[in-house]
Design a protein around this motif. Structure first.
Motif, PDB file in Angstrom:
ATOM      1  N   HIS A   5      12.318  24.002  11.685  1.00  0.00           N
ATOM      2  CA  HIS A   5      12.359  24.851  12.953  1.00  0.00           C
ATOM      3  C   HIS A   5      13.502  25.725  12.925  1.00  0.00           C
ATOM      4  O   HIS A   5      14.798  24.844  12.726  1.00  0.00           O
ATOM      5  CB  HIS A   5      12.248  23.664  14.218  1.00  0.00           C
ATOM      6  CG  HIS A   5      12.285  24.443  15.472  1.00  0.00           C
ATOM      7  ND1 HIS A   5      11.389  25.412  16.190  1.00  0.00           N
ATOM      8  CD2 HIS A   5      13.483  24.340  16.438  1.00  0.00           C
ATOM      9  CE1 HIS A   5      12.104  25.755  16.905  1.00  0.00           C
ATOM     10  NE2 HIS A   5      13.234  25.022  17.355  1.00  0.00           N
ATOM     11  N   VAL A   6      13.478  26.747  13.438  1.00  0.00           N
ATOM     12  CA  VAL A   6      14.661  27.621  13.688  1.00  0.00           C
ATOM     13  C   VAL A   6      14.992  27.863  14.974  1.00  0.00           C
ATOM     14  O   VAL A   6      13.883  28.277  15.668  1.00  0.00           O
ATOM     15  CB  VAL A   6      14.610  28.901  12.938  1.00  0.00           C
ATOM     16  CG1 VAL A   6      15.765  29.666  12.926  1.00  0.00           C
ATOM     17  CG2 VAL A   6      14.392  28.662  11.405  1.00  0.00           C
ATOM     18  N   ASP A   7      16.098  27.676  15.842  1.00  0.00           N
ATOM     19  CA  ASP A   7      16.367  27.646  17.023  1.00  0.00           C
ATOM     20  C   ASP A   7      16.017  29.246  17.602  1.00  0.00           C
ATOM     21  O   ASP A   7      16.560  30.152  17.060  1.00  0.00           O
ATOM     22  CB  ASP A   7      17.799  27.512  17.411  1.00  0.00           C
ATOM     23  CG  ASP A   7      18.247  27.542  18.751  1.00  0.00           C
ATOM     24  OD1 ASP A   7      17.364  26.904  19.545  1.00  0.00           O
ATOM     25  OD2 ASP A   7      19.222  28.071  19.039  1.00  0.00           O
ATOM     26  N   GLY A   8      15.565  29.447  18.775  1.00  0.00           N
ATOM     27  CA  GLY A   8      15.221  30.771  19.381  1.00  0.00           C
ATOM     28  C   GLY A   8      16.451  31.799  19.044  1.00  0.00           C
ATOM     29  O   GLY A   8      16.413  32.891  19.156  1.00  0.00           O
ATOM     30  N   LYS A   9      17.499  30.978  19.889  1.00  0.00           N
ATOM     31  CA  LYS A   9      18.764  31.631  19.916  1.00  0.00           C
ATOM     32  C   LYS A   9      19.361  32.209  18.503  1.00  0.00           C
ATOM     33  O   LYS A   9      19.897  33.250  18.437  1.00  0.00           O
ATOM     34  CB  LYS A   9      19.927  30.671  20.560  1.00  0.00           C
ATOM     35  CG  LYS A   9      21.318  31.550  20.390  1.00  0.00           C
ATOM     36  CD  LYS A   9      21.675  31.650  21.877  1.00  0.00           C
ATOM     37  CE  LYS A   9      23.348  32.065  21.802  1.00  0.00           C
ATOM     38  NZ  LYS A   9      23.609  33.386  21.058  1.00  0.00           N
ATOM     39  N   LEU A  10      19.199  31.383  17.527  1.00  0.00           N
ATOM     40  CA  LEU A  10      19.562  31.864  16.261  1.00  0.00           C
ATOM     41  C   LEU A  10      18.848  33.056  15.782  1.00  0.00           C
ATOM     42  O   LEU A  10      19.253  34.217  15.301  1.00  0.00           O
ATOM     43  CB  LEU A  10      19.592  30.695  15.419  1.00  0.00           C
ATOM     44  CG  LEU A  10      19.882  31.156  13.835  1.00  0.00           C
ATOM     45  CD1 LEU A  10      21.475  31.642  13.693  1.00  0.00           C
ATOM     46  CD2 LEU A  10      19.760  29.947  12.839  1.00  0.00           C
TER      47      LEU A  10
END
Length: 81
Positions: free
Chosen positions: A11-16
């Motif tokens: 999972h990749v953070d939405g902010k990133l």
């Protein structure tokens, strides 16, 4: 193919993701300040977002500063006489 699929399991953070998109779309570096300093030094170009709007002008316009210099020069020469 297995390695490629493994990239999308984490999972990749939405902010990133938004930060990456913004940096790519604007052609800017993404990283901490020391990294950006190093990239700017290596490539000799800005990698941070510039301030928006027109540059701030100096407090004295060039024409007024020339008039002021002439005036002060005349004052000094008249005091020496």
């Amino acid at each position: 193919m297995v390695v490629y699929r493994a990239l999308f399991k984490a999972h990749v953070d939405g902010k990133l993701i938004e930060d990456i998109r913004r940096a790519v779309n604007k052609g800017l570096a993404l990283g901490n300040e020391s990294f950006k300093d190093e990239v700017e030094a290596l490539y000799g170009r800005r990698v941070r977002q510039a301030r928006m709007g027109r540059p701030v002008k100096g407090l004295i316009c060039p024409h007024l500063s020339l008039i002021l210099v002439k005036f002060l020069t005349q004052q000094q020469s008249s005091q020496q006489e």
